[in-house]
Design an enzyme around this catalytic site. Structure first.
Site, PDB file in Angstrom:
ATOM      1  N   TYR A 136      54.818  36.716  42.628  1.00  0.00           N
ATOM      2  CA  TYR A 136      54.130  35.769  41.630  1.00  0.00           C
ATOM      3  C   TYR A 136      52.978  34.493  42.026  1.00  0.00           C
ATOM      4  CZ  TYR A 136      50.651  34.979  37.458  1.00  0.00           C
ATOM      5  OH  TYR A 136      49.973  34.253  36.547  1.00  0.00           O
ATOM      6  N   LYS A 178      52.086  40.264  42.393  1.00  0.00           N
ATOM      7  CA  LYS A 178      50.837  39.985  41.741  1.00  0.00           C
ATOM      8  C   LYS A 178      50.348  38.283  42.073  1.00  0.00           C
ATOM      9  CE  LYS A 178      49.013  38.716  37.222  1.00  0.00           C
ATOM     10  NZ  LYS A 178      49.953  38.634  35.637  1.00  0.00           N
TER      11      LYS A 178
END
Length: 308
Positions: A139, A167
């Site tokens: 992330y 992400k």
């Protein structure tokens, strides 16, 4: 493991964790929210991400949130558990709980506050990979981690055994696109805006999806992807314009909120739609009455948004 080890694609929202006014988890609301999200056609769910306020939860609460989610969803869509922590050992403890109840993967951001170097980040994710059994989605969260992963760094992370996805919440369009082309053959790539650019990257170059915040509009968000996969570009962009209208009304380019906190905005919007958004937990404050009216106005206006 690699990107082909998982079937993650489409719209997988990072969802709210509903709390009662006294700060306790609203378990009834949590179950209802999960069921609604499944019924609205989400392609997966991210639990205890930034929107889920993982930072104010105890370890036992995190474990129970994973457990209840797995019981409600029953394997109908993928579940990814947010397991961000300061050390790889803490990540591994949460990941073990996610594995035990049948979650499909974990989301791990860089350790907050520390601002590690590139070499330290590679070592951190290598350590996590050695300690966990589930696939890892890294992330890139500059607003929370105080660093923005470069394409070169993400390319190094993509070679770690259990890293299968990213992400990428960089505010830099150049970084987002250059990183996508650097790792798209190695990682599932999430973070595409629901507009013409995002549609082109998804349709023509194999982008995987979006891990947005909250899924406030229900099936409108996953339908952006459903229509792309069906070849209906116009309908996809109609859904995308509604999603983008919410984002532009409530959030800045770096994902900070234009008023209040992002978590409080999402929860207010869910509550206004008759869904169990609940209260935020301190240190996040509920929106003021004036701020709640702004959210209400946005929800009324989004109904009139059409593709232009």
């Amino acid at each position: 493991m690699d990107k082909h080890s998982v079937e993650w694609k489409g719209y997988l929202p990072a969802i709210s964790t509903p709390f009662l006014e006294n700060g306790e988890v609203d378990w009834s609301g949590w179950r209802s929210l999960l069921e609604w999200l499944v019924e609205e056609g989400m392609h997966g769910l991210v639990l205890n991400g930034t929107t889920g306020e993982w930072f104010s939860q105890s370890l036992e609460e995190k474990k129970e949130i994973f457990k209840v989610a797995a019981e409600v969803v029953e394997g109908r869509i993928p579940l990814i558990g947010g397991c961000t922590a300061y050390t790889a050992l803490e990540v591994a403890e949460q990941a073990a709980a996610a594995k035990a109840v049948g979650l499909d993967g974990i989301l791990v951001a860089p350790s907050p506050y520390i601002v590690p170097t590139d070499d330290e980040l590679v070592a951190f994710y290598e350590n996590v990979s050695e300690l966990v059994e589930l696939p890892i989605c890294i992330y890139n969260w500059p607003r929370g981690a105080n660093l923005d992963m470069s394409a070169e760094l993400v390319s190094r992370l993509a070679d770690i055994e259990k890293v299968v996805a990213i992400k990428n919440s960089t505010p830099s369009l150049q970084n987002f696109v250059s990183t996508f082309f650097a790792v798209k053959d190695k990682l599932r790539y999430f973070g595409f805006p629901m507009n013409e650019l995002g549609l082109t990257l998804i349709k023509e170059y194999g982008g995987d999806g979006t891990m947005g915040a909250g899924a406030v509009l229900g099936r409108v968000h996953p339908n952006f992807y459903n229509f792309i996969w069906q070849g209906d570009v116009e309908q996809a962009l109609q859904c995308g314009r509604k999603d983008q209208f919410l984002f532009q009304s409530w959030f800045n380019q770096d994902f900070s909120a234009k008023y209040g906190s992002p978590q409080a905005i999402v929860k207010t919007a869910l509550n206004l739609r008759g869904l169990p958004g609940g209260y935020p937990r301190l240190p996040i404050l509920p929106l003021t009455t004036e701020q709640q009216l702004k959210v209400k106005e946005t929800l009324e206006q989004v109904e009139q948004v059409e593709y232009q």
